[in-house]
Enzyme design. Structure first.
Site, short mmCIF file in Angstrom:
data_model
loop_
_atom_site.label_atom_id
_atom_site.label_comp_id
_atom_site.label_asym_id
_atom_site.label_seq_id
_atom_site.Cartn_x
_atom_site.Cartn_y
_atom_site.Cartn_z
N ASP A 49 -2.31 -8.64 -1.15
CA ASP A 49 -1.89 -7.43 -1.39
C ASP A 49 -0.49 -7.31 -1.86
OD1 ASP A 49 -3.01 -4.28 -0.58
OD2 ASP A 49 -0.73 -4.70 -0.29
N TYR A 54 7.03 -3.04 -4.57
CA TYR A 54 7.79 -4.31 -3.82
C TYR A 54 8.36 -5.03 -4.44
CZ TYR A 54 3.69 -3.11 -0.48
OH TYR A 54 2.64 -2.66 0.09
N LYS A 83 -0.62 -1.92 -6.83
CA LYS A 83 -0.56 -0.13 -6.75
C LYS A 83 0.04 0.23 -7.72
CE LYS A 83 -0.40 -1.30 -1.59
NZ LYS A 83 -0.15 -2.56 -1.40
N HIS A 116 -0.19 4.06 -4.70
CA HIS A 116 0.72 3.94 -3.57
C HIS A 116 0.92 5.26 -2.67
CE1 HIS A 116 3.53 0.70 -2.44
NE2 HIS A 116 3.29 1.35 -1.45
#
Length: 293
Positions: A49, A54, A83, A116
């Site tokens: 994931d 990120y 996401k 997200h």
């Protein structure tokens, strides 16, 4: 290492299967994410994931390639999640962004694409774009993150495709029961981020006592409680011993009494929540980091 317990075992509402435990890579740099993902695959992990937010999709993609080579596996053996970045929300922006994300992940599709955050005034249009991505075969399933009852109810009124998953903050101290109940009534699977409560739960005497009784760690007890609660978990780690430890939760079960005792820890105190996250850009750093190796 072959670990059957880490292979797909929960069926989503569109009939594809997802593992109950995977690896999260939030806050990991590209280099650390690459190493962690490769190690996780060697330890039998299937679910990986990540997120554009990120800034490590590139590292995850490299780690996937390395891990598959070492393990002698192929892309279809994995379940990859990313996401939709909040800076890409809206119908066309979400569609335009996916190809770059797939390129960084070195794949032609993800197994799960999540929204997200529910950016107000945009999330319904974003979902419409995600439905197009889904129908184009670039995501095998689509879902959301951090949707409360109000926003999820609104999304469901407008959606053509029901979300497969709602990934929310969930652990022994944060149950979000109203959200969980709504999701379960609609066939939406719950997935936990921060399943270990950022490590703050590990010293709780109750969890330590249960861990000793099972010859396990507090972290393993928490993850086992979540899995037995029918919640998918994606604990984050970049350390090989922790990655292996987190996966070692399928050789014991918690009793009904132990489950109930852990249930009583609920406080509903979120570490961060979307009232602070109605953003349109990148609140956690430089958006250029997304492309850095």
């Amino acid at each position: 290492m072959h670990n059957e317990a880490l292979e797909p075992k929960i069926k989503l509402n569109n009939d594809i299967e997802i593992p109950v435990l995977g690896l999260g890579v939030w806050k990991a740099s590209n280099a650390k994410a690459a190493t962690a993902v490769s190690m996780a695959i060697s330890h039998g992990y299937v679910l990986i994931d990540t997120a554009k937010q990120y800034g490590n999709e590139l590292g995850v993609g490299n780690g996937i390639q390395d891990g598959l080579k070492v393990a002698g596996k192929n892309r279809d053996d994995l379940f990859i999640t990313t996401k939709v970045y909040s800076g890409d929300q809206g119908y066309q922006p979400s569609i335009d962004a996916i190809d770059g994300q797939l390129e960084r992940l070195q794949t032609d599709h993800v197994d799960l694409l999540l929204m997200h955050w529910p950016v107000n005034d945009l999330y319904n249009e974003t979902w419409r774009g995600m439905e197009q991505i889904y129908h184009a075969g670039k995501a095998r399933a689509i879902g959301v993150c951090n949707f409360d009852v109000e926003r999820l109810t609104d999304l469901l009124k407008n959606a053509s495709v029901t979300p497969a998953i709602n990934q929310i903050e969930f652990n022994p101290r944060i149950h979000q029961q109203a959200v969980v109940d709504l999701c379960r009534s609609k066939g939406i699977q719950i997935e936990a981020w921060s399943p270990l409560g950022n490590g703050k739960l590990l010293e709780l005497p109750l969890l330590n006592n249960i861990a000793v009784a099972h010859k396990k760690t507090s972290a393993q007890v928490i993850l086992r409680w979540e899995v037995q609660s029918n919640v998918i978990v994606i604990p984050k780690s970049v350390h090989e011993d922790r990655i292996a430890e987190n996966a070692d939760i399928f050789d014991f079960s918690l009793s009904a009494d132990e489950m109930d005792q852990i249930n009583q820890l609920n406080e509903e105190h979120h570490s961060r929540w979307y009232d602070d996250y109605q953003w349109y850009g990148n609140p956690d750093g430089d958006p250029n980091r997304i492309m850095q190796a």
